[in-house]
Design an enzyme around this catalytic site. Sequence first.
Site, PDB file in Angstrom:
ATOM      1  N   HIS A 175       3.584   6.517  -6.840  1.00  0.00           N
ATOM      2  CA  HIS A 175       2.657   7.527  -7.334  1.00  0.00           C
ATOM      3  C   HIS A 175       3.783   8.862  -7.313  1.00  0.00           C
ATOM      4  CE1 HIS A 175      -1.499   9.275  -7.542  1.00  0.00           C
ATOM      5  NE2 HIS A 175      -0.864   9.474  -8.729  1.00  0.00           N
ATOM      6  N   HIS A 200       0.589  -1.202  -0.044  1.00  0.00           N
ATOM      7  CA  HIS A 200       0.103   0.252   0.130  1.00  0.00           C
ATOM      8  C   HIS A 200       0.763   1.189   0.043  1.00  0.00           C
ATOM      9  CE1 HIS A 200      -3.603   2.324   1.221  1.00  0.00           C
ATOM     10  NE2 HIS A 200      -2.557   2.977   1.697  1.00  0.00           N
ATOM     11  N   GLU A 201       1.873   1.385   0.969  1.00  0.00           N
ATOM     12  CA  GLU A 201       2.683   2.682   1.104  1.00  0.00           C
ATOM     13  C   GLU A 201       3.568   2.791  -0.066  1.00  0.00           C
ATOM     14  OE1 GLU A 201       1.516   4.799   3.021  1.00  0.00           O
ATOM     15  OE2 GLU A 201       0.299   3.434   4.596  1.00  0.00           O
ATOM     16  N   HIS A 216       1.612   4.453  -2.785  1.00  0.00           N
ATOM     17  CA  HIS A 216       1.667   6.089  -2.649  1.00  0.00           C
ATOM     18  C   HIS A 216       3.093   6.491  -3.025  1.00  0.00           C
ATOM     19  CE1 HIS A 216      -1.931   6.432  -0.614  1.00  0.00           C
ATOM     20  NE2 HIS A 216      -1.706   5.716   0.323  1.00  0.00           N
TER      21      HIS A 216
HETATM   22 ZN   LIG Z   1      -3.176   5.182   1.882  1.00  0.00          ZN
END
Ligand SMILES: [Zn+2]
Length: 591
Positions: free
Chosen positions: A389, A382-383, A386
């Site tokens: 991105h 998940h992290e 980010h």
């Molecule tokens: Zn998040």
Amino acid sequence: MKRSEVQQKDLWRTEDIFTSAVEWEKEFSEVNKALPSILSYKGKLGDKYEFMACMELNSGIMQRLERLYCYAHLKHDENGSDETGLGFYSRAENLYMHYCTYSSFITPELGELDEVTLSAYQSDPDLKTYSYMLSEIRRSKRHILSAAEERLLALGQTVYSGFTNVFGMINNVDMPFPKIDINGKKTRLTHGLYSQCLCSPDVNLRKKAFEGMYKAIGSLINTVAANYAASVAKDNFLATARGYKSAVEKSTDSDNVPGEVYTKLVKTVGENLEPVHRYVALRKKIMGVEKLHMYDLYVSVIKDADLKLSFDEAFELVLKGLAPMGDEYVGLLKTARANRWMDVYETENKRSGAYSMGVTGVHPFVLLNYSSTAHDVFTIAHELGHSLHSYYSSKNQDYVNADYSIFVAEVASTVNEVLLLNYMLKNETNPDMRKFLLSYYLDMFRTTLFRQTMFAEFELTAHTMAQSGKPLTVESLSREYYKLNKKYYGTSVVHDKQIKLEWARIPHFYSAFYVYKYATGITSAVNIAHAILSEGESAVRRYKEKFLSAGGSKSPYDILCDVGVDLKTDEPYRIAMDEFAKTLDELEKLF
Ligand SMILES: [Zn+2]
């Protein structure tokens, strides 16, 4: 564990921003000195070259501020009891506030430029970098009123935020929480304790906490309703004053997202709730209860599996799961590990939880507190979603266009989770582990898609009622909420009468029309992951070029359309809902 006991490879390399505290101090005083220079452009932005110079100076200062601030933030988070980190952090915040004061003339001054100048700027090839920013200024001008009207509206600023403050006082200070019996000890209920109790395997404790919470909120319910009604009236007033058809239109317009996205989400999800009802029925079956109550919906029926993986093993698993993203992406993940973007383990006084923070001109940093649960493995994916991105956007966009909007902020992280889940499900044969993975996925949908859409529908109903002159009272609000609760959860659960009042304890309702972004975020992510898995390389290329690299250079709605997700149509919601139903089918078979 102390930081000194952690191997260097597992600590983030803050030296990549500043090699020492001395260097930070030096930069701090230089930036501090440079701040007032921005004022020399005040009143001159109507001249193209002055405008350009102002923008360049501004983004230079912003980037330097960002590095000062991020370094302080990371240092403070790695050890909250460290005085230097704390000092840096509050000084960096202060410096940033000073900057805001100095640069606060820029947006209003640009907004006051005439249409001819603005449109000439926007189409000028020399100013291409600022094209989207200028189009946003022109767009917002449509709802800017005369100077005298704007002055009146501005005078009401403290009144507008009053309702949130009143709710905060009710919810955090005046709420008469009762004492409940926990392990033989009388303990005063709090919001934090309430959430813990609702996840407890002890049904009596869940029931007591639930009844205690609603008794407390019930004793203040007329005040809460009056305050919420006033808050809704404020939203409707500001929307009308600025010439919007409705408050929801004003809110989505501020994200540059068409209002239809909101209504399409509420309508399509609302019409496809059969799988959610089935999910509730399955929970009842797994729990083996005769009656399933509203306070039985949060306890986890399948334990978080401890994968007992070392961090390196977990990271390898993440790499395998994200392999469909291609060699370049996986290579960047390896770089993140090798070049120490991540701070892996829990240490004394380190901030809890997890986050990713992009630092322009350096690289993203990731805070983790890795233990070895399956949940933690998903957090890595998940992290890093980010992080990459941020990485792609700042590599491919100028500073002014690099930041992505809140509307798409959770998309890349969720895409990674979905890809990892898919990989693990494909390779997992242990039935207990499969149960965990399937229910982890279902919970993602339940909490971010269905629950948030139910909230979104409630907000829409309340604002529409008020706009058409129907009074918002305890009765009318509770009746509408109860109806939605029945609609969303179906007939397998007892709709305890207390749940009618749940609307009264949701702080997000005071930032109207915010929560729908969680629902559109997961919908978009599921669609993108779906395309990556079914189309392969071409979908990956499109996602990297048009989404990950786009930052905030376009409207978030357009960015999603570029990767094939048109949130104004039924299709993306339907694909997400099918994915939920399919996952549920599999889990049902295991019980
Ligand atoms: Zn998040």
